[in-house]
Scaffold this motif. Structure first.
Motif, PDB file in Angstrom:
ATOM      1  N   SER A 112       0.823  -1.209   0.000  1.00 53.70           N
ATOM      2  CA  SER A 112       0.000   0.000   0.000  1.00 53.70           C
ATOM      3  C   SER A 112       0.858   1.261   0.000  1.00 53.70           C
ATOM      4  N   ASN A 113       0.201   2.408  -0.130  1.00 53.46           N
ATOM      5  CA  ASN A 113       0.910   3.689  -0.160  1.00 53.46           C
ATOM      6  C   ASN A 113       1.592   3.977   1.175  1.00 53.46           C
ATOM      7  N   GLY A 114       2.711   4.691   1.091  1.00 53.75           N
ATOM      8  CA  GLY A 114       3.399   5.163   2.279  1.00 53.75           C
ATOM      9  C   GLY A 114       3.364   6.681   2.331  1.00 53.75           C
ATOM     10  N   TYR A 115       3.385   7.252   3.548  1.00 54.86           N
ATOM     11  CA  TYR A 115       3.267   8.698   3.717  1.00 54.86           C
ATOM     12  C   TYR A 115       4.321   9.201   4.692  1.00 54.86           C
ATOM     13  N   ALA A 116       4.662  10.479   4.556  1.00 57.84           N
ATOM     14  CA  ALA A 116       5.531  11.148   5.520  1.00 57.84           C
ATOM     15  C   ALA A 116       4.615  11.763   6.566  1.00 57.84           C
ATOM     16  N   TYR A 117       4.221  10.937   7.547  1.00 59.19           N
ATOM     17  CA  TYR A 117       3.259  11.392   8.553  1.00 59.19           C
ATOM     18  C   TYR A 117       3.777  12.634   9.272  1.00 59.19           C
ATOM     19  N   PRO A 118       2.872  13.581   9.608  1.00 59.16           N
ATOM     20  CA  PRO A 118       1.401  13.478   9.629  1.00 59.16           C
ATOM     21  C   PRO A 118       0.716  13.757   8.295  1.00 59.16           C
ATOM     22  N   ASN A 119       1.481  14.034   7.229  1.00 53.04           N
ATOM     23  CA  ASN A 119       0.879  14.278   5.924  1.00 53.04           C
ATOM     24  C   ASN A 119       0.354  12.961   5.350  1.00 53.04           C
ATOM     25  N   THR A 120      -0.954  12.864   5.170  1.00 51.41           N
ATOM     26  CA  THR A 120      -1.544  11.661   4.592  1.00 51.41           C
ATOM     27  C   THR A 120      -2.221  11.954   3.254  1.00 51.41           C
ATOM     28  N   GLU A 121      -1.910  13.118   2.688  1.00 55.40           N
ATOM     29  CA  GLU A 121      -2.499  13.500   1.407  1.00 55.40           C
ATOM     30  C   GLU A 121      -1.595  13.114   0.240  1.00 55.40           C
ATOM     31  N   ASP A 122      -0.292  13.279   0.410  1.00 51.15           N
ATOM     32  CA  ASP A 122       0.666  13.050  -0.676  1.00 51.15           C
ATOM     33  C   ASP A 122       1.514  11.821  -0.361  1.00 51.15           C
ATOM     34  N   GLU A 123       1.309  10.762  -1.136  1.00 49.72           N
ATOM     35  CA  GLU A 123       2.063   9.541  -0.897  1.00 49.72           C
ATOM     36  C   GLU A 123       3.529   9.720  -1.309  1.00 49.72           C
ATOM     37  N   ILE A 124       4.433   9.058  -0.606  1.00 48.27           N
ATOM     38  CA  ILE A 124       5.860   9.078  -0.951  1.00 48.27           C
ATOM     39  C   ILE A 124       6.313   7.727  -1.500  1.00 48.27           C
ATOM     40  N   SER A 125       5.424   6.734  -1.490  1.00 49.47           N
ATOM     41  CA  SER A 125       5.701   5.422  -2.069  1.00 49.47           C
ATOM     42  C   SER A 125       4.375   4.709  -2.252  1.00 49.47           C
ATOM     43  N   GLY A 126       4.399   3.557  -2.922  1.00 49.54           N
ATOM     44  CA  GLY A 126       3.176   2.810  -3.147  1.00 49.54           C
ATOM     45  C   GLY A 126       3.461   1.474  -3.790  1.00 49.54           C
ATOM     46  N   PRO A 127       2.418   0.688  -4.085  1.00 52.15           N
ATOM     47  CA  PRO A 127       2.617  -0.580  -4.784  1.00 52.15           C
ATOM     48  C   PRO A 127       3.303  -0.357  -6.134  1.00 52.15           C
ATOM     49  N   PHE A 128       4.390  -1.054  -6.385  1.00 48.53           N
ATOM     50  CA  PHE A 128       5.193  -0.891  -7.597  1.00 48.53           C
ATOM     51  C   PHE A 128       5.743   0.530  -7.722  1.00 48.53           C
ATOM     52  N   SER A 129       5.862   1.225  -6.616  1.00 52.74           N
ATOM     53  CA  SER A 129       6.439   2.571  -6.601  1.00 52.74           C
ATOM     54  C   SER A 129       7.168   2.798  -5.273  1.00 52.74           C
ATOM     55  N   PRO A 130       8.324   2.199  -5.070  1.00 53.22           N
ATOM     56  CA  PRO A 130       9.067   1.496  -6.118  1.00 53.22           C
ATOM     57  C   PRO A 130       8.817  -0.007  -6.098  1.00 53.22           C
ATOM     58  N   ALA A 131       9.274  -0.650  -7.168  1.00 54.81           N
ATOM     59  CA  ALA A 131       9.472  -2.090  -7.215  1.00 54.81           C
ATOM     60  C   ALA A 131      10.881  -2.305  -7.760  1.00 54.81           C
ATOM     61  N   TYR A 132      11.617  -3.202  -7.132  1.00 52.69           N
ATOM     62  CA  TYR A 132      12.990  -3.482  -7.554  1.00 52.69           C
ATOM     63  C   TYR A 132      13.062  -4.907  -8.089  1.00 52.69           C
ATOM     64  N   ILE A 133      13.660  -5.054  -9.267  1.00 51.43           N
ATOM     65  CA  ILE A 133      13.839  -6.359  -9.889  1.00 51.43           C
ATOM     66  C   ILE A 133      15.323  -6.563 -10.169  1.00 51.43           C
ATOM     67  N   PHE A 134      15.885  -7.635  -9.609  1.00 50.98           N
ATOM     68  CA  PHE A 134      17.273  -8.005  -9.870  1.00 50.98           C
ATOM     69  C   PHE A 134      17.286  -9.317 -10.638  1.00 50.98           C
ATOM     70  N   LEU A 135      18.087  -9.374 -11.684  1.00 49.68           N
ATOM     71  CA  LEU A 135      18.245 -10.602 -12.465  1.00 49.68           C
ATOM     72  C   LEU A 135      19.695 -10.701 -12.894  1.00 49.68           C
ATOM     73  N   GLY A 136      20.374 -11.757 -12.456  1.00 52.52           N
ATOM     74  CA  GLY A 136      21.800 -11.845 -12.762  1.00 52.52           C
ATOM     75  C   GLY A 136      22.312 -13.270 -12.735  1.00 52.52           C
ATOM     76  N   VAL A 137      23.561 -13.422 -13.130  1.00 53.78           N
ATOM     77  CA  VAL A 137      24.239 -14.722 -13.129  1.00 53.78           C
ATOM     78  C   VAL A 137      25.555 -14.572 -12.375  1.00 53.78           C
ATOM     79  N   GLY A 138      25.995 -15.670 -11.774  1.00 54.18           N
ATOM     80  CA  GLY A 138      27.241 -15.618 -11.031  1.00 54.18           C
ATOM     81  C   GLY A 138      27.551 -16.960 -10.411  1.00 54.18           C
ATOM     82  N   SER A 139      28.142 -16.907  -9.231  1.00 50.37           N
ATOM     83  CA  SER A 139      28.543 -18.110  -8.524  1.00 50.37           C
ATOM     84  C   SER A 139      28.020 -18.046  -7.098  1.00 50.37           C
ATOM     85  N   GLU A 140      27.627 -19.215  -6.582  1.00 47.86           N
ATOM     86  CA  GLU A 140      27.030 -19.265  -5.252  1.00 47.86           C
ATOM     87  C   GLU A 140      27.678 -20.367  -4.416  1.00 47.86           C
ATOM     88  N   TYR A 141      27.984 -20.022  -3.150  1.00 49.60           N
ATOM     89  CA  TYR A 141      28.545 -20.983  -2.198  1.00 49.60           C
ATOM     90  C   TYR A 141      27.448 -21.329  -1.202  1.00 49.60           C
TER      91      TYR A 141
END
Length: 293
Positions: A112-141
């Protein structure tokens, strides 16, 4: 003649499911130094599906968290919010080695949306805002007997999504902001995504360190080859789970994030203004119910 009995089925999958609910409450009656009554509820879910056979290893984990705080005289506030899915596929040359050639996928956003309380009018984040996607190759122990995992990737794609157009126009979370002319007319909308190529290093350690105390440590480092190479994004989570009985557990947690693309906000007068990046710190202490199946 030798008689043998075979198991009804052989599975190479290990499945774990855990649901938790933490509740904390404080109430005052004629309390001379003052205070506000409050209740905090945090729901948690951990689900894993891990496959291991011979030279192949495939680990999948879904983490869900959502918390709310109700305080006397204030609107309902969010205290925690996370959707995180990780999938790592590995192949090794023989069944003795602990090193795997690996590919890793990671997705992280919120409910859900996030706010800089007490301000609940202007969201500072939300669903897929942000969303981070990492895709890579390498080595794993991998050392499952020790609960230890180290992943090294020299080639990882990081995509940042900001699908909330108001936040994208502001250039939130590192995307290119909207462009306006001198009269304030919109020339180009803010971009809703940003792509980087860089190095990703992760480490996790999960093991019982004392009787009824489980340590869960996860840390990741990422730096982009092109944009400020050497400027490292850090995400570190540390948690101690203390078992009281089969269903009741206490936990202590710490979550630290540093990302140069995430600008902090400060309240100046009656306005909330954006400043430079800062270390983000979240500390957690809870007692609640846990159901594992």
């Amino acid at each position: 003649m030798i008689a043998t009995t075979l198991p009804d089925s052989i599975t190479y999958w290990e499945n774990n499911n855990k649901l938790g609910l933490d509740i904390s409450e404080i109430a005052f009656v004629n309390w001379s130094v003052g205070g506000n009554n409050s209740v905090t509820i945090l729901g948690k879910g951990e689900f894993s599906r891990n496959y291991s056979k011979g030279n192949l290893n495939w680990d999948n984990e879904l983490l869900l968290k959502y918390g709310l705080n109700s305080q006397e005289g204030q609107v309902l506030r969010k205290t925690d919010d996370q959707i995180k899915f990780t999938s790592t596929f590995g192949y090794r040359k023989d069944t003795i080695s602990h090193w795997y050639y690996s590919a890793k996928f990671n997705f992280n956003t919120q409910f859900s949306n996030g706010y800089a309380y007490p301000n609940t009018e202007d969201e500072i984040s939300g669903p897929f805002s942000p969303a981070y996607i990492f895709l890579g190759v390498g080595s794993e122990y991998i050392r499952k007997d020790l609960g230890l995992n180290v992943y090294l990737s020299p080639l990882t794609n990081k995509t940042t999504l900001v699908l909330n157009h108001a936040l994208a126009d502001q250039g939130a979370f590192g995307v290119d902001p909207a462009i306006y002319d001198e009269e304030g007319n919109l020339l180009r909308k803010g971009k809703t995504s940003r792509t980087e190529i860089g190095i990703l290093i992760t480490n996790s350690f999960k093991r019982q360190i004392f009787k009824n105390i489980m340590l869960d440590h996860r840390i990741s480092f990422y730096t982009d080859y092109i944009n400020k190479f050497g400027n490292i994004d850090v995400d570190w989570q540390f948690q101690l789970d203390m078992t009281v009985n089969e269903y009741v557990r206490a936990n202590i947690g710490l979550h630290i994030i540093y990302d140069d693309d995430i600008k902090a906000t400060e309240e100046v007068g009656d306005e909330v203004v954006q400043v430079g990046p800062k270390i983000q710190l979240k500390q957690m202490l809870g007692l609640g119910l846990t159901y594992t199946f």
